[in-house]
Scaffold this motif. Sequence first.
Motif, PDB file in Angstrom:
ATOM      1  N   ARG A 120      -2.763  18.079  17.617  1.00  0.00           N
ATOM      2  CA  ARG A 120      -2.301  19.290  18.315  1.00  0.00           C
ATOM      3  C   ARG A 120      -0.780  19.205  18.464  1.00  0.00           C
ATOM      4  O   ARG A 120      -0.248  18.162  18.795  1.00  0.00           O
ATOM      5  N   ARG A 121      -0.105  20.287  18.186  1.00  0.00           N
ATOM      6  CA  ARG A 121       1.357  20.305  18.310  1.00  0.00           C
ATOM      7  C   ARG A 121       1.815  21.536  19.065  1.00  0.00           C
ATOM      8  O   ARG A 121       1.133  22.563  19.080  1.00  0.00           O
ATOM      9  N   ASP A 122       2.965  21.431  19.683  1.00  0.00           N
ATOM     10  CA  ASP A 122       3.663  22.628  20.141  1.00  0.00           C
ATOM     11  C   ASP A 122       4.397  23.170  18.915  1.00  0.00           C
ATOM     12  O   ASP A 122       5.267  22.497  18.364  1.00  0.00           O
ATOM     13  N   VAL A 123       4.024  24.371  18.501  1.00  0.00           N
ATOM     14  CA  VAL A 123       4.517  24.912  17.221  1.00  0.00           C
ATOM     15  C   VAL A 123       5.613  25.949  17.476  1.00  0.00           C
ATOM     16  O   VAL A 123       5.457  26.833  18.319  1.00  0.00           O
ATOM     17  N   ARG A 124       6.717  25.793  16.774  1.00  0.00           N
ATOM     18  CA  ARG A 124       7.816  26.785  16.854  1.00  0.00           C
ATOM     19  C   ARG A 124       8.107  27.415  15.511  1.00  0.00           C
ATOM     20  O   ARG A 124       8.901  28.343  15.428  1.00  0.00           O
ATOM     21  N   ARG A 125       7.549  26.858  14.457  1.00  0.00           N
ATOM     22  CA  ARG A 125       7.841  27.365  13.097  1.00  0.00           C
ATOM     23  C   ARG A 125       6.557  27.954  12.530  1.00  0.00           C
ATOM     24  O   ARG A 125       5.648  27.220  12.128  1.00  0.00           O
ATOM     25  N   HIS A 171      10.923  10.627  23.179  1.00  0.00           N
ATOM     26  CA  HIS A 171       9.810  10.036  22.445  1.00  0.00           C
ATOM     27  C   HIS A 171       8.593   9.877  23.349  1.00  0.00           C
ATOM     28  O   HIS A 171       8.728   9.793  24.573  1.00  0.00           O
ATOM     29  N   ARG A 172       7.429   9.884  22.732  1.00  0.00           N
ATOM     30  CA  ARG A 172       6.191   9.710  23.482  1.00  0.00           C
ATOM     31  C   ARG A 172       6.080   8.244  23.904  1.00  0.00           C
ATOM     32  O   ARG A 172       6.315   7.356  23.095  1.00  0.00           O
ATOM     33  N   ARG A 173       5.761   8.037  25.175  1.00  0.00           N
ATOM     34  CA  ARG A 173       5.712   6.676  25.704  1.00  0.00           C
ATOM     35  C   ARG A 173       4.262   6.271  25.940  1.00  0.00           C
ATOM     36  O   ARG A 173       3.397   7.122  26.128  1.00  0.00           O
TER      37      ARG A 173
HETATM   38  C1  LIG Z   1       4.715  23.662  30.584  1.00  0.00           C
HETATM   39  C2  LIG Z   1       5.320  23.529  29.210  1.00  0.00           C
HETATM   40  C3  LIG Z   1       6.444  24.279  28.884  1.00  0.00           C
HETATM   41  C4  LIG Z   1       7.009  24.155  27.614  1.00  0.00           C
HETATM   42  C5  LIG Z   1       6.450  23.249  26.685  1.00  0.00           C
HETATM   43  C6  LIG Z   1       5.305  22.513  27.028  1.00  0.00           C
HETATM   44  C7  LIG Z   1       4.745  22.655  28.270  1.00  0.00           C
HETATM   45  C8  LIG Z   1       3.512  21.856  28.599  1.00  0.00           C
HETATM   46  N1  LIG Z   1       7.031  23.127  25.433  1.00  0.00           N
HETATM   47  C9  LIG Z   1       6.440  22.208  24.447  1.00  0.00           C
HETATM   48  C10 LIG Z   1       6.894  20.779  24.643  1.00  0.00           C
HETATM   49  O1  LIG Z   1       8.222  20.628  24.235  1.00  0.00           O
HETATM   50  C11 LIG Z   1       5.961  19.882  23.822  1.00  0.00           C
HETATM   51  O2  LIG Z   1       4.662  19.984  24.336  1.00  0.00           O
HETATM   52  C12 LIG Z   1       6.402  18.438  23.845  1.00  0.00           C
HETATM   53  O3  LIG Z   1       7.642  18.300  23.193  1.00  0.00           O
HETATM   54  C13 LIG Z   1       5.379  17.525  23.144  1.00  0.00           C
HETATM   55  O4  LIG Z   1       5.136  17.995  21.836  1.00  0.00           O
HETATM   56  P1  LIG Z   1       3.685  18.342  21.342  1.00  0.00           P
HETATM   57  O5  LIG Z   1       3.150  19.429  22.256  1.00  0.00           O
HETATM   58  O6  LIG Z   1       2.860  17.096  21.471  1.00  0.00           O
HETATM   59  O7  LIG Z   1       3.857  18.803  19.936  1.00  0.00           O
HETATM   60  C14 LIG Z   1       8.086  23.944  25.060  1.00  0.00           C
HETATM   61  N2  LIG Z   1       8.603  23.855  23.796  1.00  0.00           N
HETATM   62  C15 LIG Z   1       9.617  24.673  23.415  1.00  0.00           C
HETATM   63  O8  LIG Z   1      10.073  24.580  22.270  1.00  0.00           O
HETATM   64  N3  LIG Z   1      10.116  25.628  24.267  1.00  0.00           N
HETATM   65  C16 LIG Z   1       9.658  25.750  25.535  1.00  0.00           C
HETATM   66  O9  LIG Z   1      10.126  26.615  26.257  1.00  0.00           O
HETATM   67  C17 LIG Z   1       8.607  24.878  25.970  1.00  0.00           C
HETATM   68  N4  LIG Z   1       8.107  24.935  27.243  1.00  0.00           N
END
Ligand SMILES: Cc1cc2c(cc1C)N(C[C@H](O)[C@H](O)[C@H](O)COP(=O)(O)O)c1[nH]c(=O)[nH]c(=O)c1N2
Length: 210
Positions: free
Chosen positions: A19-24, A199-201
């Motif tokens: 699972r990733r936070d996707v921006r692209r 980085h993830r810890r």
């Molecule tokens: C409450 C909250 C709010 C945000 C985020 C997450 C969460 C939980 N994240 C995503 C965040 O950067 C990302 O989850 C972490 O970098 C970890 O990456 P992965 O989700 O594991 O890919 C996020 N990312 C981003 O590019 N812009 C944003 O505004 C936000 N805001």
Amino acid sequence: MTAFDDSFRQQLRELFVWRRDVRRFRTDPLPEGALDRLIDIACLSPSVGLSQPWRFVIVEERARRDAVIEDFKACNAAALSSYSGDRAARYASLKLSGLIEAPVHLAVFADKTSDIGHGLGRATMPETTEYSVVAAITAMWLAARADGIGLGWVSILTPARMHDILDVPASWKFIGYFCLGYPQEECARPELERADWEHRRPAAEFTIRR
Ligand SMILES: Cc1cc2c(cc1C)N(C[C@H](O)[C@H](O)[C@H](O)COP(=O)(O)O)c1[nH]c(=O)[nH]c(=O)c1N2
């Protein structure tokens, strides 16, 4: 009784890892019904007192989407100005939303005034309403990934502007704005880690025993 076997558990773990936070995002639309199915799954989530406080706003109108994009640009510029030196240069190089390309925009709110659940569990901890909505978002995030759909959380926004732009009740609390669509790439590492921002810890760093 429904039982889950080792191979399912292994796959479930892979889902969490991938699972990733996707921006692209790719710009092609999601198939008919895909978003509704994800919202259905989100609604299976736990909620305080079974209050189901999540409120989903599917943002389709161009003018509203553009207004959200404008607010993001302003907030992101303000955030950039809070950093200096190398950290500012790094922040500027990050892509922190897929608002322009993503085919789906979804705003999520928590209804703080609903009677559903009859107040159970909320008297001592009213913030459990918001916690419940975040639980639903997490479920949606994982379910989307299982469908090959990316989700990106955007919090670099002004909550009061979201109320104005989306014309929702004042009693709803803004929880987050989400981009959904097919990701341009898949990766097992967070983008912020690949960009050397953080980085993830290991879990041991965040765990104590008493
Ligand atoms: C409450 C909250 C709010 C945000 C985020 C997450 C969460 C939980 N994240 C995503 C965040 O950067 C990302 O989850 C972490 O970098 C970890 O990456 P992965 O989700 O594991 O890919 C996020 N990312 C981003 O590019 N812009 C944003 O505004 C936000 N805001």
